[in-house]
Write a protein that holds these residues in place. Structure first.
Motif, PDB file in Angstrom:
ATOM      1  N   THR A  42       3.010   2.136  -8.760  1.00  0.00           N
ATOM      2  CA  THR A  42       3.234   2.079  -7.315  1.00  0.00           C
ATOM      3  C   THR A  42       3.540   0.652  -6.872  1.00  0.00           C
ATOM      4  OG1 THR A  42       1.779   3.973  -6.946  1.00  0.00           O
ATOM      5  CG2 THR A  42       2.228   2.573  -5.054  1.00  0.00           C
ATOM      6  N   LEU A  43       2.733  -0.296  -7.345  1.00  0.00           N
ATOM      7  CA  LEU A  43       2.954  -1.694  -6.969  1.00  0.00           C
ATOM      8  C   LEU A  43       4.263  -2.218  -7.547  1.00  0.00           C
ATOM      9  CD1 LEU A  43      -0.639  -3.167  -7.311  1.00  0.00           C
ATOM     10  CD2 LEU A  43       0.536  -2.406  -5.239  1.00  0.00           C
ATOM     11  N   ARG A  44       4.568  -1.833  -8.782  1.00  0.00           N
ATOM     12  CA  ARG A  44       5.811  -2.272  -9.420  1.00  0.00           C
ATOM     13  C   ARG A  44       7.022  -1.800  -8.620  1.00  0.00           C
ATOM     14  NH1 ARG A  44       6.087  -0.378 -15.195  1.00  0.00           N
ATOM     15  NH2 ARG A  44       4.440  -1.916 -15.467  1.00  0.00           N
ATOM     16  N   SER A  45       6.927  -0.628  -7.977  1.00  0.00           N
ATOM     17  CA  SER A  45       8.044  -0.105  -7.188  1.00  0.00           C
ATOM     18  C   SER A  45       8.132  -0.761  -5.808  1.00  0.00           C
ATOM     19  CB  SER A  45       7.910   1.415  -7.036  1.00  0.00           C
ATOM     20  OG  SER A  45       6.856   1.727  -6.143  1.00  0.00           O
ATOM     21  N   GLY A  46       7.203  -1.670  -5.507  1.00  0.00           N
ATOM     22  CA  GLY A  46       7.238  -2.388  -4.230  1.00  0.00           C
ATOM     23  C   GLY A  46       6.488  -1.706  -3.104  1.00  0.00           C
ATOM     24  N   LYS A  47       5.820  -0.615  -3.416  1.00  0.00           N
ATOM     25  CA  LYS A  47       5.067   0.110  -2.393  1.00  0.00           C
ATOM     26  C   LYS A  47       3.613  -0.349  -2.395  1.00  0.00           C
ATOM     27  CE  LYS A  47       7.874   4.222  -3.102  1.00  0.00           C
ATOM     28  NZ  LYS A  47       7.850   5.585  -3.614  1.00  0.00           N
ATOM     29  N   SER A  48       2.923  -0.082  -1.293  1.00  0.00           N
ATOM     30  CA  SER A  48       1.490  -0.363  -1.245  1.00  0.00           C
ATOM     31  C   SER A  48       0.736   0.953  -1.422  1.00  0.00           C
ATOM     32  CB  SER A  48       1.102  -1.038   0.074  1.00  0.00           C
ATOM     33  OG  SER A  48       1.359  -0.187   1.161  1.00  0.00           O
ATOM     34  N   LEU A  49      -0.537   0.853  -1.736  1.00  0.00           N
ATOM     35  CA  LEU A  49      -1.368   2.024  -1.995  1.00  0.00           C
ATOM     36  C   LEU A  49      -2.647   1.873  -1.174  1.00  0.00           C
ATOM     37  CD1 LEU A  49      -1.598   4.549  -3.826  1.00  0.00           C
ATOM     38  CD2 LEU A  49      -2.640   3.090  -5.524  1.00  0.00           C
ATOM     39  N   THR A  50      -2.886   2.806  -0.254  1.00  0.00           N
ATOM     40  CA  THR A  50      -4.032   2.702   0.648  1.00  0.00           C
ATOM     41  C   THR A  50      -5.032   3.814   0.392  1.00  0.00           C
ATOM     42  OG1 THR A  50      -2.658   1.677   2.339  1.00  0.00           O
ATOM     43  CG2 THR A  50      -4.731   2.653   3.069  1.00  0.00           C
ATOM     44  N   PHE A  51      -6.296   3.429   0.266  1.00  0.00           N
ATOM     45  CA  PHE A  51      -7.408   4.368   0.183  1.00  0.00           C
ATOM     46  C   PHE A  51      -8.244   4.148   1.435  1.00  0.00           C
ATOM     47  CE2 PHE A  51      -6.268   3.477  -4.233  1.00  0.00           C
ATOM     48  CZ  PHE A  51      -6.109   4.757  -4.717  1.00  0.00           C
ATOM     49  N   PRO A  52      -8.121   5.050   2.433  1.00  0.00           N
ATOM     50  CA  PRO A  52      -8.854   4.848   3.684  1.00  0.00           C
ATOM     51  C   PRO A  52     -10.350   4.636   3.435  1.00  0.00           C
ATOM     52  CG  PRO A  52      -7.279   6.626   3.920  1.00  0.00           C
ATOM     53  CD  PRO A  52      -7.307   6.264   2.462  1.00  0.00           C
ATOM     54  N   GLY A  53     -10.892   3.627   4.071  1.00  0.00           N
ATOM     55  CA  GLY A  53     -12.312   3.316   3.926  1.00  0.00           C
ATOM     56  C   GLY A  53     -12.618   2.466   2.710  1.00  0.00           C
ATOM     57  N   PHE A  54     -11.680   2.351   1.779  1.00  0.00           N
ATOM     58  CA  PHE A  54     -11.899   1.557   0.570  1.00  0.00           C
ATOM     59  C   PHE A  54     -11.063   0.281   0.592  1.00  0.00           C
ATOM     60  CE2 PHE A  54     -11.080   0.372  -3.869  1.00  0.00           C
ATOM     61  CZ  PHE A  54     -12.386   0.226  -4.314  1.00  0.00           C
ATOM     62  N   GLY A  55      -9.739   0.434   0.728  1.00  0.00           N
ATOM     63  CA  GLY A  55      -8.898  -0.748   0.785  1.00  0.00           C
ATOM     64  C   GLY A  55      -7.453  -0.443   0.465  1.00  0.00           C
ATOM     65  N   THR A  56      -6.658  -1.518   0.448  1.00  0.00           N
ATOM     66  CA  THR A  56      -5.235  -1.390   0.218  1.00  0.00           C
ATOM     67  C   THR A  56      -4.785  -2.337  -0.895  1.00  0.00           C
ATOM     68  OG1 THR A  56      -4.864  -0.815   2.538  1.00  0.00           O
ATOM     69  CG2 THR A  56      -2.944  -1.591   1.300  1.00  0.00           C
ATOM     70  N   PHE A  57      -4.076  -1.775  -1.861  1.00  0.00           N
ATOM     71  CA  PHE A  57      -3.439  -2.557  -2.906  1.00  0.00           C
ATOM     72  C   PHE A  57      -1.997  -2.793  -2.457  1.00  0.00           C
ATOM     73  CE2 PHE A  57      -6.747  -0.268  -5.172  1.00  0.00           C
ATOM     74  CZ  PHE A  57      -7.257  -1.223  -6.032  1.00  0.00           C
ATOM     75  N   SER A  58      -1.515  -4.021  -2.585  1.00  0.00           N
ATOM     76  CA  SER A  58      -0.146  -4.334  -2.202  1.00  0.00           C
ATOM     77  C   SER A  58       0.372  -5.460  -3.095  1.00  0.00           C
ATOM     78  CB  SER A  58      -0.069  -4.744  -0.727  1.00  0.00           C
ATOM     79  OG  SER A  58      -0.840  -5.910  -0.502  1.00  0.00           O
ATOM     80  N   VAL A  59       1.642  -5.802  -2.885  1.00  0.00           N
ATOM     81  CA  VAL A  59       2.259  -6.903  -3.623  1.00  0.00           C
ATOM     82  C   VAL A  59       2.676  -7.959  -2.609  1.00  0.00           C
ATOM     83  CG1 VAL A  59       4.217  -7.584  -5.071  1.00  0.00           C
ATOM     84  CG2 VAL A  59       3.101  -5.377  -5.431  1.00  0.00           C
ATOM     85  N   LYS A  60       2.348  -9.206  -2.905  1.00  0.00           N
ATOM     86  CA  LYS A  60       2.761 -10.318  -2.051  1.00  0.00           C
ATOM     87  C   LYS A  60       3.725 -11.199  -2.827  1.00  0.00           C
ATOM     88  CE  LYS A  60      -1.019 -10.758   1.150  1.00  0.00           C
ATOM     89  NZ  LYS A  60      -1.899 -11.672   1.846  1.00  0.00           N
ATOM     90  N   ALA A  61       4.730 -11.699  -2.118  1.00  0.00           N
ATOM     91  CA  ALA A  61       5.679 -12.618  -2.727  1.00  0.00           C
ATOM     92  C   ALA A  61       5.105 -14.027  -2.647  1.00  0.00           C
ATOM     93  CB  ALA A  61       7.012 -12.547  -1.997  1.00  0.00           C
ATOM     94  N   ARG A  62       5.106 -14.701  -3.755  1.00  0.00           N
ATOM     95  CA  ARG A  62       4.664 -16.096  -3.795  1.00  0.00           C
ATOM     96  C   ARG A  62       5.912 -16.958  -3.982  1.00  0.00           C
ATOM     97  NH1 ARG A  62      -0.140 -17.365  -7.680  1.00  0.00           N
ATOM     98  NH2 ARG A  62      -1.298 -16.483  -5.941  1.00  0.00           N
ATOM     99  N   ALA A  63       6.124 -17.909  -3.070  1.00  0.00           N
ATOM    100  CA  ALA A  63       7.304 -18.760  -3.091  1.00  0.00           C
ATOM    101  C   ALA A  63       7.253 -19.740  -4.260  1.00  0.00           C
ATOM    102  CB  ALA A  63       7.408 -19.529  -1.777  1.00  0.00           C
ATOM    103  N   ALA A  64       8.431 -20.186  -4.656  1.00  0.00           N
ATOM    104  CA  ALA A  64       8.516 -21.237  -5.672  1.00  0.00           C
ATOM    105  C   ALA A  64       7.893 -22.501  -5.080  1.00  0.00           C
ATOM    106  CB  ALA A  64       9.968 -21.490  -6.040  1.00  0.00           C
TER     107      ALA A  64
END
Length: 106
Positions: free
Chosen positions: A40-62
């Motif tokens: 899911t993260l590799r495809s650029g999407k986030s994954l949310t578990f209500p009440g638990f948390g959200t996994f996402s991908v952040k871009a880190r600049a050079a």
């Protein structure tokens, strides 16, 4: 609070005990769950578990960093990094010392 880490094997044991399934099945379930998060993260999407948390991908600049050994500047390439933001339920459970299960929330 104890600083003892739980490893994957410990987590498999816990899942096996809590769900009354074999350790082999618990390991397959955990591996599938982790793979689903990764895909899911590799495809650029986030994954949310209500009440638990959200996994996402952040871009880190050079950026320019420093070699800690020599102090010499080095170029660090831009990259994507996994991120997790805890939800209110998880934060409350950590601070209260109790675990809220899905059945108890309903």
């Amino acid at each position: 609070m104890s600083k003892i880490a739980v490893n994957k094997s410990d987590l498999v044991d816990l899942i096996s005990e809590e769900t009354e399934i074999s350790k082999a099945t618990a390991q397959r379930v955990l591996n599938s769950f982790l793979e689903a998060i990764t895909l899911t993260l590799r495809s650029g999407k986030s994954l949310t578990f209500p009440g638990f948390g959200t996994f996402s991908v952040k871009a880190r600049a050079a950026r320019v960093g420093r070699n800690p050994k020599t102090g010499e500047p080095i170029n660090i390439e831009a990259s994507n990094v996994p991120n997790f933001k805890a939800g209110k339920g998880l934060k409350d459970a950590v601070n209260s010392g109790s675990v809220v299960t899905e059945e108890e929330e309903a």
